[in-house]
Scaffold this motif. Sequence first.
Motif, PDB file in Angstrom:
ATOM      1  N   ALA A  37       0.838  -1.193   0.000  1.00  0.00           N
ATOM      2  CA  ALA A  37       0.000   0.000   0.000  1.00  0.00           C
ATOM      3  C   ALA A  37       0.878   1.250   0.000  1.00  0.00           C
ATOM      4  CB  ALA A  37      -0.922   0.003   1.218  1.00  0.00           C
ATOM      5  N   ASP A  38       0.791   2.020  -1.068  1.00  0.00           N
ATOM      6  CA  ASP A  38       1.464   3.304  -1.144  1.00  0.00           C
ATOM      7  C   ASP A  38       0.416   4.394  -0.918  1.00  0.00           C
ATOM      8  OD1 ASP A  38       3.859   5.045  -2.088  1.00  0.00           O
ATOM      9  OD2 ASP A  38       2.172   5.721  -3.331  1.00  0.00           O
ATOM     10  N   LYS A  39       0.628   5.228   0.085  1.00  0.00           N
ATOM     11  CA  LYS A  39      -0.395   6.197   0.479  1.00  0.00           C
ATOM     12  C   LYS A  39      -0.769   7.140  -0.654  1.00  0.00           C
ATOM     13  CE  LYS A  39       0.862   6.036   5.375  1.00  0.00           C
ATOM     14  NZ  LYS A  39       1.283   6.795   6.586  1.00  0.00           N
ATOM     15  N   GLN A  40       0.213   7.652  -1.361  1.00  0.00           N
ATOM     16  CA  GLN A  40      -0.084   8.613  -2.424  1.00  0.00           C
ATOM     17  C   GLN A  40      -0.834   7.940  -3.575  1.00  0.00           C
ATOM     18  OE1 GLN A  40       0.418  12.003  -2.185  1.00  0.00           O
ATOM     19  NE2 GLN A  40      -0.966  11.945  -3.951  1.00  0.00           N
ATOM     20  N   THR A  41      -0.441   6.718  -3.916  1.00  0.00           N
ATOM     21  CA  THR A  41      -1.121   5.991  -4.994  1.00  0.00           C
ATOM     22  C   THR A  41      -2.573   5.731  -4.628  1.00  0.00           C
ATOM     23  OG1 THR A  41       0.951   4.944  -5.667  1.00  0.00           O
ATOM     24  CG2 THR A  41      -1.099   3.912  -6.412  1.00  0.00           C
ATOM     25  N   LEU A  42      -2.806   5.313  -3.380  1.00  0.00           N
ATOM     26  CA  LEU A  42      -4.175   5.072  -2.931  1.00  0.00           C
ATOM     27  C   LEU A  42      -4.985   6.366  -2.932  1.00  0.00           C
ATOM     28  CD1 LEU A  42      -3.585   2.591   0.028  1.00  0.00           C
ATOM     29  CD2 LEU A  42      -4.706   2.076  -2.142  1.00  0.00           C
ATOM     30  N   LEU A  43      -4.379   7.454  -2.485  1.00  0.00           N
ATOM     31  CA  LEU A  43      -5.070   8.738  -2.455  1.00  0.00           C
ATOM     32  C   LEU A  43      -5.417   9.192  -3.870  1.00  0.00           C
ATOM     33  CD1 LEU A  43      -6.110  11.096  -0.757  1.00  0.00           C
ATOM     34  CD2 LEU A  43      -3.820  12.103  -0.890  1.00  0.00           C
ATOM     35  N   ASP A  44      -4.501   9.009  -4.802  1.00  0.00           N
ATOM     36  CA  ASP A  44      -4.770   9.362  -6.198  1.00  0.00           C
ATOM     37  C   ASP A  44      -5.934   8.530  -6.746  1.00  0.00           C
ATOM     38  OD1 ASP A  44      -2.711  11.179  -6.139  1.00  0.00           O
ATOM     39  OD2 ASP A  44      -1.263   9.858  -7.148  1.00  0.00           O
ATOM     40  N   THR A  45      -5.972   7.257  -6.381  1.00  0.00           N
ATOM     41  CA  THR A  45      -7.058   6.381  -6.828  1.00  0.00           C
ATOM     42  C   THR A  45      -8.391   6.854  -6.286  1.00  0.00           C
ATOM     43  OG1 THR A  45      -5.584   4.467  -6.979  1.00  0.00           O
ATOM     44  CG2 THR A  45      -7.943   4.015  -6.805  1.00  0.00           C
ATOM     45  N   VAL A  46      -8.426   7.182  -5.007  1.00  0.00           N
ATOM     46  CA  VAL A  46      -9.664   7.666  -4.390  1.00  0.00           C
ATOM     47  C   VAL A  46     -10.153   8.929  -5.095  1.00  0.00           C
ATOM     48  CG1 VAL A  46     -10.640   8.720  -2.305  1.00  0.00           C
ATOM     49  CG2 VAL A  46      -9.250   6.634  -2.125  1.00  0.00           C
ATOM     50  N   ARG A  47      -9.250   9.851  -5.361  1.00  0.00           N
ATOM     51  CA  ARG A  47      -9.634  11.103  -6.012  1.00  0.00           C
ATOM     52  C   ARG A  47     -10.144  10.866  -7.429  1.00  0.00           C
ATOM     53  NH1 ARG A  47      -4.514  14.521  -3.526  1.00  0.00           N
ATOM     54  NH2 ARG A  47      -5.605  15.275  -1.647  1.00  0.00           N
ATOM     55  N   LYS A  48      -9.530   9.913  -8.138  1.00  0.00           N
ATOM     56  CA  LYS A  48      -9.994   9.582  -9.488  1.00  0.00           C
ATOM     57  C   LYS A  48     -11.401   8.993  -9.448  1.00  0.00           C
ATOM     58  CE  LYS A  48      -5.417   8.803 -11.538  1.00  0.00           C
ATOM     59  NZ  LYS A  48      -4.463   7.776 -12.052  1.00  0.00           N
ATOM     60  N   VAL A  49     -11.664   8.139  -8.476  1.00  0.00           N
ATOM     61  CA  VAL A  49     -12.996   7.533  -8.347  1.00  0.00           C
ATOM     62  C   VAL A  49     -14.036   8.598  -8.013  1.00  0.00           C
ATOM     63  CG1 VAL A  49     -14.412   5.916  -7.016  1.00  0.00           C
ATOM     64  CG2 VAL A  49     -12.100   5.255  -7.742  1.00  0.00           C
TER      65      VAL A  49
END
Length: 322
Positions: A251-263
């Motif tokens: 789990a990479d925090k920035q990658t997960l955050l980017d995914t959430v924002r895209k969704v």
Amino acid sequence: MVPIGTIFYFNPFHFSLCFAHRILGTKSMNIVVLGPGAIGSLWAIHLKKAGHNVSLWGNKTQSTDSIQLEDKPPILFDNRNTQALSQADLVLVTVKVWQVEHAIKPIIQHLDSDCMLMFMHNGMGAVDRIYHLVEQHPVLLATTTHGAFRPSANRVNHTGLGQTQVGAFNDKAQQCEFIADVLNHAQPEVFWNQNIKQALWQKLVVNCAINPLTGIEQCQNGQLANQEYQTTIEKVVSECADVMNADGFKADKQTLLDTVRKVIVATGKNYSSMYQDVFYNRTTEIDFITGYLLERAKCLHIATPVNAELYQQIKAKELSEN
């Protein structure tokens, strides 16, 4: 020589994977959709159109039920047919996550032990709780990003194209990779994921960030792009990433955050399932979304105060509505 057009009926567990792949184009499977809500109805229609023998097991007591996909003619299905259960190659479980145990218990006695059970729902932890009931079966987990909405009891709208991932929950399901091809033929794109729990965790993070907030604020997903929610979303994702990493998942925090924002942007006009459950005074999936995260955090001794606060706010809404 086998006549052209012959349908092969076979048990995939008695044949090699290569043989299963070879005859998939002519194999009509017996499939029961347990819980024909929006996603279940969508899959039922597409699987039947793909040539499979599909029946439903829903709350309605009549022996048949019809589903209409958007403005197309309704399709008639058998409903609550115990013979269909006994002949099933696959049961696709699409009930709400908190309904899984209640839905499985009455039907499990009718199923052959080789019948595949595929669970497709939001959240995590429900299958672990009932595994003692289903461990003799090949158990599969699936996650989809297809969007579906039921404007009425017998109609479903396909509101967004997506992808579906499926993988094995237990050892017996490891030989069921061919099922991804079956599903892909009905409603692409479908992929077999050897690490399906990683995919489910990633979806859980998205749900932890979006669902409770939209349920509390009673807003569309897109409103969460506003600046006022960014600090909370960042903290939610950060806590989730800490738990994932401690639990053995990347789990990479920035990658997960980017995914959430895209969704949030991609589903901006959508109302989350938790928004709808709160709005209609229904039980939410919070115990298997944020609740699951909190359970794992407790076991791993990780502090998750922001997620805990969102969990308590949704539980308070549930209590006030019941």
